[in-house]
Design an enzyme around this catalytic site. Structure first.
Site, PDB file in Angstrom:
ATOM      1  N   LYS A 156      -7.547   2.444   4.267  1.00  0.00           N
ATOM      2  CA  LYS A 156      -6.090   2.771   5.547  1.00  0.00           C
ATOM      3  C   LYS A 156      -5.379   3.350   5.251  1.00  0.00           C
ATOM      4  CE  LYS A 156      -3.074  -0.148   5.706  1.00  0.00           C
ATOM      5  NZ  LYS A 156      -1.807   1.070   5.731  1.00  0.00           N
ATOM      6  N   GLU A 187       0.329   3.877   7.821  1.00  0.00           N
ATOM      7  CA  GLU A 187       0.679   3.542   9.384  1.00  0.00           C
ATOM      8  C   GLU A 187       1.469   4.689  10.213  1.00  0.00           C
ATOM      9  OE1 GLU A 187       1.335   1.259   7.163  1.00  0.00           O
ATOM     10  OE2 GLU A 187       2.852  -0.304   8.206  1.00  0.00           O
ATOM     11  N   ARG A 188       2.159   5.097   9.432  1.00  0.00           N
ATOM     12  CA  ARG A 188       3.642   5.727   9.588  1.00  0.00           C
ATOM     13  C   ARG A 188       2.547   7.723   9.923  1.00  0.00           C
ATOM     14  NH1 ARG A 188       8.236   3.491   5.815  1.00  0.00           N
ATOM     15  NH2 ARG A 188       6.654   2.773   4.762  1.00  0.00           N
ATOM     16  N   GLU A 239      15.671   1.438  -6.145  1.00  0.00           N
ATOM     17  CA  GLU A 239      14.194   2.235  -5.216  1.00  0.00           C
ATOM     18  C   GLU A 239      15.305   3.146  -3.845  1.00  0.00           C
ATOM     19  OE1 GLU A 239      10.571   2.942  -4.193  1.00  0.00           O
ATOM     20  OE2 GLU A 239      10.212   4.558  -5.005  1.00  0.00           O
ATOM     21  N   CYS A 293       7.602   9.208  -5.205  1.00  0.00           N
ATOM     22  CA  CYS A 293       7.330   8.675  -6.596  1.00  0.00           C
ATOM     23  C   CYS A 293       7.912   9.275  -7.549  1.00  0.00           C
ATOM     24  CB  CYS A 293       6.195   8.092  -6.551  1.00  0.00           C
ATOM     25  SG  CYS A 293       4.961   8.670  -7.164  1.00  0.00           S
ATOM     26  N   PHE A 335       3.662   6.243   2.756  1.00  0.00           N
ATOM     27  CA  PHE A 335       3.624   7.953   3.900  1.00  0.00           C
ATOM     28  C   PHE A 335       4.197   8.870   3.385  1.00  0.00           C
ATOM     29  CE2 PHE A 335       7.945   6.325   3.055  1.00  0.00           C
ATOM     30  CZ  PHE A 335       8.317   7.698   3.040  1.00  0.00           C
TER      31      PHE A 335
HETATM   32  P1  NAD Z   1       4.381   0.279   1.509  1.00  0.00           P
HETATM   33  O1  NAD Z   1       4.468  -0.129   0.336  1.00  0.00           O
HETATM   34  O2  NAD Z   1       5.325   0.048   2.782  1.00  0.00           O
HETATM   35  O3  NAD Z   1       3.472   1.051   2.277  1.00  0.00           O
HETATM   36  C1  NAD Z   1       2.621   2.055   1.812  1.00  0.00           C
HETATM   37  C2  NAD Z   1       0.795   0.992   1.994  1.00  0.00           C
HETATM   38  O4  NAD Z   1       1.235  -0.542   2.055  1.00  0.00           O
HETATM   39  C3  NAD Z   1       0.632   0.732   3.061  1.00  0.00           C
HETATM   40  O5  NAD Z   1      -0.566   1.069   3.731  1.00  0.00           O
HETATM   41  C4  NAD Z   1       1.403  -0.215   4.469  1.00  0.00           C
HETATM   42  O6  NAD Z   1       0.867  -0.020   5.497  1.00  0.00           O
HETATM   43  C5  NAD Z   1       0.978  -0.887   3.419  1.00  0.00           C
HETATM   44  N1  NAD Z   1       1.980  -2.349   3.193  1.00  0.00           N
HETATM   45  C6  NAD Z   1       3.233  -2.321   3.666  1.00  0.00           C
HETATM   46  N2  NAD Z   1       3.742  -3.470   3.813  1.00  0.00           N
HETATM   47  C7  NAD Z   1       2.973  -4.347   3.608  1.00  0.00           C
HETATM   48  C8  NAD Z   1       2.960  -5.166   3.569  1.00  0.00           C
HETATM   49  N3  NAD Z   1       3.939  -6.191   3.703  1.00  0.00           N
HETATM   50  N4  NAD Z   1       1.721  -6.190   3.039  1.00  0.00           N
HETATM   51  C9  NAD Z   1       0.095  -6.004   3.231  1.00  0.00           C
HETATM   52  N5  NAD Z   1       0.450  -4.327   3.275  1.00  0.00           N
HETATM   53  C10 NAD Z   1       1.422  -3.441   3.249  1.00  0.00           C
HETATM   54  O7  NAD Z   1       5.174   2.253   0.617  1.00  0.00           O
HETATM   55  P2  NAD Z   1       5.905   2.995   1.378  1.00  0.00           P
HETATM   56  O8  NAD Z   1       6.823   2.870   1.982  1.00  0.00           O
HETATM   57  O9  NAD Z   1       5.092   3.895   2.251  1.00  0.00           O
HETATM   58  O10 NAD Z   1       5.601   4.458   0.453  1.00  0.00           O
HETATM   59  C11 NAD Z   1       6.517   4.653  -0.575  1.00  0.00           C
HETATM   60  C12 NAD Z   1       6.621   3.556  -1.747  1.00  0.00           C
HETATM   61  O11 NAD Z   1       5.690   3.403  -2.267  1.00  0.00           O
HETATM   62  C13 NAD Z   1       7.686   3.977  -2.927  1.00  0.00           C
HETATM   63  O12 NAD Z   1       8.011   2.033  -3.020  1.00  0.00           O
HETATM   64  C14 NAD Z   1       7.551   4.714  -3.555  1.00  0.00           C
HETATM   65  O13 NAD Z   1       7.488   4.726  -4.920  1.00  0.00           O
HETATM   66  C15 NAD Z   1       5.740   4.239  -3.889  1.00  0.00           C
HETATM   67  N6  NAD Z   1       5.511   5.373  -4.282  1.00  0.00           N
HETATM   68  C16 NAD Z   1       4.430   4.905  -5.332  1.00  0.00           C
HETATM   69  C17 NAD Z   1       3.783   5.840  -6.105  1.00  0.00           C
HETATM   70  C18 NAD Z   1       3.672   6.099  -7.762  1.00  0.00           C
HETATM   71  O14 NAD Z   1       2.018   6.696  -7.774  1.00  0.00           O
HETATM   72  N7  NAD Z   1       4.118   5.236  -8.564  1.00  0.00           N
HETATM   73  C19 NAD Z   1       3.280   6.929  -5.495  1.00  0.00           C
HETATM   74  C20 NAD Z   1       3.701   7.855  -3.961  1.00  0.00           C
HETATM   75  C21 NAD Z   1       4.268   6.279  -3.419  1.00  0.00           C
END
Ligand code: NAD
Length: 517
Positions: free
Chosen positions: A195, A198-199, A402, A303, A171
């Site tokens: 994909k 969803e937020r 985090e 991130c 997101f």
């Molecule tokens: P998230 O993991 O909740 O969601 C990311 C994606 O995974 C979404 O598309 C979501 O629908 C999907 N998803 C979520 N839970 C799932 C599950 N249980 N099973 C399968 N798919 C699932 O992450 P977020 O809250 O959207 O983003 C924030 C996180 O992303 C933080 O931890 C941040 O550090 C990380 N991030 C890392 C980088 C990097 O380059 N290292 C960059 C941006 C964000």
């Protein structure tokens, strides 16, 4: 309801762009070149994080819609994979121009759904645009190797697209991270299923429409919405050859563990805890501004946000001034002028952040600046957390987890070596920065600190896309990182041809059975 500025933006975005709605309608899937209303039974609400107003509803894509997307992508690959590299380059030039032209609309959609400020949202689009710009260099970056290996014999290697690929995005950067994959997957001749989070799906929908206008044929880029069930379909579908994931540890590890045994290539950028070290010989003014900007910008939801600060020696005296700078930041809705940080993504995220701030006192640390319970009069229902500074030790929850909010944790270290030890003992390895005026101190830090992206007097050392994203340790799973040269590697495989063209009148006496050398 929405603020007047947000209401105007919501109307404009919804009227102009076919796939998205920010006035309480639905977000469409984009399959085979069509924006399609889903027949989903389950829908997920997207609310304005400043007011909780319903903006749009996102479908949990059905099995049959998902398989339509895979079929469209498989079919499109038959022709797209064979288009000339010149044609794909030209499409990237057009996409570059269109994104630049329509950046304000993409940014408005981001402010509405994600909450960051308009200026920061333009930066989100801009960083993605740079990846599109780097993709226009494909006629050079795809140049292969060729060598005349012996008399009459040549070897050369080609880089070929993989087929259908997928991107699962978070997101916090709704435009930038989608563009990492949308540009590089397609310019190398692959097709893609996105994909998005969803937020905040709106930015992806505008980008999909711009891809269409740029001449990317139907089926080359598809967008399916949903949460874990849709992600699992991506992991399991045998037609999908590679998955780019960016997000949190839990989802990333799940996807990596589910998809790699099926033979898929996976690159997964995960969570982070980025430290900075402030040395007493640093430029105080510039360093404190940089640290405050990187800790609290985007409400700490980057991130590469700085979430831990280590003031070494006499630099500890600067902590009160850092707090003054944090206090001076204005928290409000993302469309309001002069807002420095907007709301965090959801009431749940706010509760989690406030929980971790609370643990600091319970576990014996100190809250130096408390952003809990902040009220923004114009936005009484927003998910706001003010800039927060805490003092903790490395065994405390606020340090170990985090938090992903505007919380800077100060931990103590006597010397640079102690600071580097702390950084290297942390499980994450996304980024680390040092502020100093000493070249030798900086060089020691560059070499000894383990995280993959190092800043020297730079608080957010995100590499431009001629380099690759190089977060490491617990912040990455996979073998081939995002964008840059490795981005091209991720989306291609090599085929190496060796050919022998002896003179037309050459003769041989008998078959040779030895391994040729
Ligand atoms: P998230 O993991 O909740 O969601 C990311 C994606 O995974 C979404 O598309 C979501 O629908 C999907 N998803 C979520 N839970 C799932 C599950 N249980 N099973 C399968 N798919 C699932 O992450 P977020 O809250 O959207 O983003 C924030 C996180 O992303 C933080 O931890 C941040 O550090 C990380 N991030 C890392 C980088 C990097 O380059 N290292 C960059 C941006 C964000």
């Amino acid at each position: 309801g929405l603020s007047p500025l947000a209401a105007e933006a919501a109307k404009e975005v919804s009227e102009k762009w076919r796939g998205t709605s920010a006035v309480g309608g639905t977000t469409k899937n984009y399959i085979g070149g069509e924006f399609r209303e889903s027949k989903a039974e389950k829908w997920l609400d997207v609310n304005d994080p400043s007011t909780q107003t319903l903006l749009t509803r996102v479908p949990e894509t059905t099995a049959s819609e998902f398989s339509d997307a895979v079929d469209a992508a498989s079919q499109a690959f038959q022709t797209w994979g064979k288009t000339s590299v010149m044609k794909r380059q030209r499409v990237m030039f057009d996409l570059q121009h269109l994104i630049r032209q329509h950046s304000p609309d993409i940014a408005k959609s981001i402010v509405l759904e994600q909450g960051k400020t308009f200026a920061d949202a333009l930066g989100d689009v801009g960083r993605g645009l740079q990846v599109v710009e780097s993709a226009t260099a494909i006629t050079n970056t795809l140049l292969g190797d060729k060598l005349e290996v012996s008399a009459d014999m040549d070897t050369f290697s080609r880089r070929l697209p993989l087929g259908v690929t997928a991107a699962i995005t978070p997101f916090n950067f709704p435009a930038m991270i989608v563009l990492w994959s949308a540009a590089l997957a397609t310019v190398t001749g692959n097709t893609l299923i996105v994909k998005p989070s969803e937020r905040d799906p709106g930015a992806t929908m505008i980008i999909a429409e711009l891809c269409e206008r740029a001449g990317i044929p139907p089926g080359v880029i598809n967008v399916v919405h949903g949460s874990a069930p849709t992600v699992n379909r991506i992991c399991d579908d045998p037609a999908i050859k590679a998955i780019s994931f960016v997000g949190g540890d839990k989802a990333g590890e799940h996807i990596y563990n589910r998809a790699t045994p099926l033979g898929k290539r996976v690159q997964a950028n995960l969570g982070a805890k980025n430290h900075c070290v402030i040395m007493p010989d640093a430029n105080k003014n510039l360093s404190l501004n940089a640290v405050a900007g990187a800790a609290f910008g985007a409400a700490g939801q980057r991130c590469m946000a700085l979430s831990v600060a280590i003031f070494v020696g006499a630099a500890r005296q600067w902590i009160p001034e850092l707090i003054d700078r944090a206090k001076a930041l204005k928290v409000s809705g993302g469309f309001e002028e002069n807002t420095d940080l907007g709301p965090v993504i959801s009431p749940q995220a706010k509760a989690k952040i406030e929980h971790y701030i609370g643990t600091v006192e319970q576990e014996g640390g100190k809250i130096l600046l408390d952003g809990r319970g902040l009220t923004v009069p114009e936005y009484p229902n927003g998910n706001f957390v003010g800039p927060t500074v805490v003092e903790a030790t490395v065994d405390m929850s606020a340090y170990k987890n985090e938090i992903f909010g505007p919380v800077l944790t100060i931990v103590e270290a006597e010397t640079l070596d102690d600071a580097i030890d702390i950084i290297n003992q942390n499980k994450y390895g996304n980024g680390a920065s040092i502020f100093t005026n000493s070249g030798s101190t900086a060089r020691k830090f560059e070499l000894e600190a383990e995280p993959g992206q190092i800043g020297v007097n730079v608080a957010v050392p995100v590499p431009l896309p001629m380099f690759n994203w190089s977060g490491n340790k617990g912040s990455f799973k996979g073998d081939i990182p995002f964008y840059g040269k490795s981005g091209i590697d991720f989306y291609t495989y090599r085929k190496t041809t060796t050919s022998l063209w002896p003179a037309a009148d050459a003769v041989g006496n008998r078959a040779s059975v030895h391994m040729p050398q």
